[in-house]
Motif scaffolding. Sequence first.
Motif, mmCIF file in Angstrom:
data_model
loop_
_atom_site.group_PDB
_atom_site.id
_atom_site.type_symbol
_atom_site.label_atom_id
_atom_site.label_comp_id
_atom_site.label_asym_id
_atom_site.label_seq_id
_atom_site.Cartn_x
_atom_site.Cartn_y
_atom_site.Cartn_z
ATOM 1 N N GLY A 90 0.835 -1.185 0.000
ATOM 2 C CA GLY A 90 0.000 0.000 0.000
ATOM 3 C C GLY A 90 0.871 1.236 0.000
ATOM 4 O O GLY A 90 1.757 1.374 0.841
ATOM 5 N N CYS A 91 0.653 2.121 -0.950
ATOM 6 C CA CYS A 91 1.446 3.346 -1.053
ATOM 7 C C CYS A 91 0.565 4.539 -0.698
ATOM 8 O O CYS A 91 -0.494 4.740 -1.291
ATOM 9 C CB CYS A 91 1.996 3.491 -2.473
ATOM 10 N N LEU A 92 1.012 5.288 0.293
ATOM 11 C CA LEU A 92 0.344 6.545 0.646
ATOM 12 C C LEU A 92 1.110 7.622 -0.121
ATOM 13 O O LEU A 92 2.075 8.188 0.376
ATOM 14 C CB LEU A 92 0.427 6.757 2.161
ATOM 15 N N CYS A 93 0.683 7.861 -1.338
ATOM 16 C CA CYS A 93 1.490 8.609 -2.304
ATOM 17 C C CYS A 93 1.911 9.987 -1.782
ATOM 18 O O CYS A 93 3.058 10.375 -1.925
ATOM 19 C CB CYS A 93 0.731 8.733 -3.605
ATOM 20 N N GLU A 94 1.003 10.719 -1.204
ATOM 21 C CA GLU A 94 1.340 12.021 -0.626
ATOM 22 C C GLU A 94 0.982 11.994 0.851
ATOM 23 O O GLU A 94 0.089 11.260 1.272
ATOM 24 C CB GLU A 94 0.585 13.133 -1.350
ATOM 25 N N ARG A 112 7.135 0.340 -9.957
ATOM 26 C CA ARG A 112 6.694 1.687 -9.617
ATOM 27 C C ARG A 112 5.258 1.675 -9.128
ATOM 28 O O ARG A 112 4.441 0.874 -9.567
ATOM 29 C CB ARG A 112 6.796 2.585 -10.850
ATOM 30 N N CYS A 113 4.956 2.580 -8.233
ATOM 31 C CA CYS A 113 3.584 2.766 -7.781
ATOM 32 C C CYS A 113 2.791 3.311 -8.973
ATOM 33 O O CYS A 113 3.248 4.244 -9.648
ATOM 34 C CB CYS A 113 3.545 3.751 -6.619
ATOM 35 N N PRO A 114 1.601 2.756 -9.276
ATOM 36 C CA PRO A 114 0.853 3.220 -10.444
ATOM 37 C C PRO A 114 0.369 4.667 -10.324
ATOM 38 O O PRO A 114 0.058 5.296 -11.337
ATOM 39 C CB PRO A 114 -0.322 2.249 -10.527
ATOM 40 N N SER A 115 0.331 5.212 -9.125
ATOM 41 C CA SER A 115 -0.183 6.566 -8.953
ATOM 42 C C SER A 115 0.932 7.615 -8.884
ATOM 43 O O SER A 115 0.909 8.588 -9.632
ATOM 44 C CB SER A 115 -1.027 6.624 -7.680
ATOM 45 N N CYS A 116 1.919 7.410 -7.993
ATOM 46 C CA CYS A 116 2.931 8.457 -7.790
ATOM 47 C C CYS A 116 4.269 8.125 -8.444
ATOM 48 O O CYS A 116 5.094 9.019 -8.631
ATOM 49 C CB CYS A 116 3.137 8.720 -6.307
ATOM 50 N N GLY A 117 4.518 6.881 -8.755
ATOM 51 C CA GLY A 117 5.758 6.520 -9.424
ATOM 52 C C GLY A 117 6.916 6.179 -8.512
ATOM 53 O O GLY A 117 8.037 5.987 -8.982
HETATM 54 ZN ZN LIG Z 1 2.309 5.926 -4.590
#
Ligand SMILES: [Zn+2]
Length: 129
Positions: A90-94, A112-117
Amino acid sequence: MAGRLFLRGFSRATLHQLRSSGAGRPLHRAVTTERGIPTDDEQATGLERRALQALKQGKDPYSILKPKSYAGTKEDPHIVPCIGNKRLVGCLCEEDNTAIVWFWLHEGDAQRCPSCGSHYKLVHHELPK
Ligand SMILES: [Zn+2]
């Protein structure tokens, strides 16, 4: 009268002997070793003992310590320990995001995370025996 003197002399001599031999020490001192209060290493058993021994060798098999932070770039990806060949990440992008982006991370090159990279890399982790 003689009985009192004998009793008084006996009790003084007995107290002196007890103090000099160490038997008159309080109970909490009598149960500890002569070096003082046992350390965590001396009294730890089972899983706690194995974790302490591993920490002495610089290992953290049970993830007790704070995880190291990574930049998340291609050169310094987030390291994700795993006992298998894929793991849900799980990536908490920001920092102030309320939604978590979930994706499967597979063994091999960094992904890479699909949202933030941000880059993530799966690293095989061996469980302690
Ligand atoms: Zn992310």
